[in-house]
Design a protein around this motif. Structure first.
Motif, PDB file in Angstrom:
ATOM      1  N   ALA A 164       7.937  -4.201   0.857  1.00 16.81           N
ATOM      2  CA  ALA A 164       7.354  -3.795  -0.423  1.00 16.81           C
ATOM      3  C   ALA A 164       6.868  -2.341  -0.353  1.00 16.81           C
ATOM      4  O   ALA A 164       6.879  -1.740   0.710  1.00 16.81           O
ATOM      5  N   LYS A 165       6.415  -1.826  -1.506  1.00 14.53           N
ATOM      6  CA  LYS A 165       5.970  -0.433  -1.548  1.00 14.53           C
ATOM      7  C   LYS A 165       4.761  -0.234  -0.644  1.00 14.53           C
ATOM      8  O   LYS A 165       4.657   0.730   0.090  1.00 14.53           O
ATOM      9  N   PHE A 166       3.817  -1.193  -0.726  1.00 15.50           N
ATOM     10  CA  PHE A 166       2.607  -1.062   0.072  1.00 15.50           C
ATOM     11  C   PHE A 166       2.634  -2.031   1.242  1.00 15.50           C
ATOM     12  O   PHE A 166       2.919  -3.212   1.077  1.00 15.50           O
ATOM     13  N   TYR A 167       2.299  -1.512   2.394  1.00 14.93           N
ATOM     14  CA  TYR A 167       2.224  -2.337   3.586  1.00 14.93           C
ATOM     15  C   TYR A 167       0.942  -3.169   3.552  1.00 14.93           C
ATOM     16  O   TYR A 167      -0.145  -2.642   3.292  1.00 14.93           O
ATOM     17  N   GLU A 168       1.040  -4.458   3.802  1.00 18.89           N
ATOM     18  CA  GLU A 168      -0.125  -5.336   3.808  1.00 18.89           C
ATOM     19  C   GLU A 168      -0.138  -6.101   5.132  1.00 18.89           C
ATOM     20  O   GLU A 168       0.793  -6.854   5.420  1.00 18.89           O
ATOM     21  N   PRO A 169      -1.162  -5.882   5.963  1.00 17.83           N
ATOM     22  CA  PRO A 169      -1.124  -6.461   7.312  1.00 17.83           C
ATOM     23  C   PRO A 169      -1.142  -7.981   7.394  1.00 17.83           C
ATOM     24  O   PRO A 169      -0.460  -8.554   8.238  1.00 17.83           O
ATOM     25  N   ALA A 170      -1.900  -8.682   6.523  1.00 13.94           N
ATOM     26  CA  ALA A 170      -1.999 -10.144   6.656  1.00 13.94           C
ATOM     27  C   ALA A 170      -0.835 -10.829   5.950  1.00 13.94           C
ATOM     28  O   ALA A 170      -0.321 -10.338   4.954  1.00 13.94           O
ATOM     29  N   GLU A 171      -0.415 -11.968   6.504  1.00 14.49           N
ATOM     30  CA  GLU A 171       0.671 -12.733   5.877  1.00 14.49           C
ATOM     31  C   GLU A 171       0.208 -14.158   5.642  1.00 14.49           C
ATOM     32  O   GLU A 171      -0.535 -14.723   6.432  1.00 14.49           O
ATOM     33  N   LYS A 172       0.693 -14.750   4.539  1.00 17.61           N
ATOM     34  CA  LYS A 172       0.341 -16.135   4.190  1.00 17.61           C
ATOM     35  C   LYS A 172       0.806 -17.079   5.289  1.00 17.61           C
ATOM     36  O   LYS A 172       1.821 -16.845   5.923  1.00 17.61           O
ATOM     37  N   GLY A 173       0.070 -18.173   5.436  1.00 18.93           N
ATOM     38  CA  GLY A 173       0.471 -19.183   6.416  1.00 18.93           C
ATOM     39  C   GLY A 173      -0.008 -18.827   7.803  1.00 18.93           C
ATOM     40  O   GLY A 173      -0.816 -17.915   7.986  1.00 18.93           O
TER      41      GLY A 173
END
Ligand code: GCO
Ligand code: MG
Length: 401
Positions: A164-173
């Motif tokens: 995605a455009k913005f990096y997001e460190p946490a992931e669901k699950g």
């Protein structure tokens, strides 16, 4: 001004946040951020079950005494959960004190030391050319300083790169697993920065996050290789539990070093600062015991010409960003502030007075730290478990993510 009640609000407007709201008998409310990425509910419980009952009835003006009470009084000192909880109380109390004075928080911290806070943005791409495009995009938005991360040939999921455009460190699950190769990374990273300097020259600051992945001697080698590219900083080149490790890195390179986003106490940083082993201290308002404790860290750092460079990833809420900007604009040895823009939904839940303009941020002039929470909207986005990934070497050895 007595504390009448305090509430912990856990919500997930695009990502999880833990917010402490303190109410006083005078009808004022103050907010503090207590988000600890991937461990949110531990802090929420620490606050709800152990801290809030001790707060009710206290004088909200006694910020330092309450800080000491929560720190020394618990007997169990330091640690990310405890310090995030204390940090939230401290931030909310500073917010209240400034609101009761009718002043923006920075005025209570000694006033402005500068016109605004220089921030750095995150440029990321799947390969060198995509990262070049992202840097150029940031330059167009006016950023003076840009962190560059790129996908690495032969590594499927490199740190800091998102589809995605913005990096997001946490992931669901549950935590995802990624594979890391130091050899491939060390071979690639200098080429990335050579290309960036060749393309953009030296007018903009470039930063890079190693994310604790190297051994001290490998970090020294990378720092040395990057010297011609004159980075603003090389971040977290090796884990810092052993502060001595940085002596080795320092002996070999003049690339500036930034450390501390996972620190929660001045003691984590003491040797690094006093021995002048780093150039920027990255501790945040949220994770390092609030504004009161961070000011002490900055005061120690000032003696050694170490400057601040507060952690400002999306897992620090807008409440943290507001507080960090009041801290940053006031403190004499401010260096830079990380700026990873929040999702529009996060911004909607946390209306704020701070603004971004051409690479600089200003905390605004609203009384307090200038960040509020729309609780009705927040209630529509309940907690949604998410974790940070883990990393393994190619042979399966668990590594630092
Ligand atoms: C940074 C950080 C973050 C962390 C994240 C963990 O420099 O911004 O390294 O991206 O990975 O804050 O929760
Ligand atoms: Mg980092």
């Amino acid at each position: 001004m007595k504390i009448r009640a305090a509430r912990v609000i856990v919500c997930c407007p695009a990502r999880n946040f833990v917010t402490l709201k303190i109410e006083t008998d005078e009808g004022l409310t103050g907010l503090g951020d207590a988000t600890l990425n991937g461990r949110e509910l531990a802090v929420a419980s620490y606050l709800k079950d152990h801290v809030v009952p001790c707060l009710v009835g206290r004088d909200a003006h006694q910020i330092e005494d309450i800080w000491q009470y929560l720190y020394k009084g618990a007997y169990w000192r330091r640690g990310p959960v405890t310090m995030a909880a204390i940090g939230a109380v401290d931030t909310a109390l500073w917010d209240l004190k400034a609101k009761s004075a009718g002043l923006p928080l920075y005025q209570l911290l000694g006033g402005k030391s500068r016109a605004a806070c220089m921030v750095y943005g995150h440029a990321q791409g799947r390969d060198v050319e995509e990262t070049c495009d992202a840097v150029s995009d940031h330059i167009e938005q006016g950023y003076r300083a840009i962190r560059a991360q790129s996908g690495i040939p032969g590594i499927e999921k490199a740190y800091g790169i998102a589809g995605a455009k913005f990096y997001e460190p946490a992931e669901k699950g549950l935590p995802g697993e990624t594979v890391w190769s130091t050899e491939r990374y060390l071979d690639f990273a200098p080429k990335l920065f050579e290309r960036l300097r060749q393309k953009f020259g030296f007018e903009h600051h470039l930063l890079h996050d190693v994310h604790h992945r190297l051994t001290p001697i490998e970090a020294a080698r990378l720092g040395k290789a990057l010297e011609p590219c004159r980075l603003f900083w090389m971040e977290d080149p090796t884990p810092a539990e052993n502060q001595d490790a940085f002596r080795l890195i320092r002996r070999h390179t003049v690339t500036p070093l930034a450390v501390g986003e996972v620190f929660n106490s001045i003691h984590d940083a003491r040797d690094l600062i006093e021995s002048q082993l780093i150039d920027y201290i990255r501790m945040s308002v949220t994770h390092a015991g609030g504004i009161s404790h961070l000011r002490k860290v900055a005061a120690l750092a000032e003696l050694y010409q170490v400057r601040t460079g507060c952690h400002g990833a999306t897992d620090l809420s807008p409440v943290c960003m507001g507080a960090a900007l009041h801290f940053g604009i006031s403190v004499s040895n401010f260096g830079i502030q990380e700026h990873m823009p929040h999702a529009p939904l996060t911004d909607e839940v946390f209306p704020h007075a701070y603004t971004f303009k051409r690479g600089f941020m200003h905390p605004g002039e609203a009384p307090g730290h200038g960040v509020e929470i729309d609780e009705e909207l927040a209630a529509k986005y309940p907690y949604d478990p998410a974790y940070l990934p883990v990393a393994r070497l190619e042979d399966g050895t668990l590594w630092s993510w």
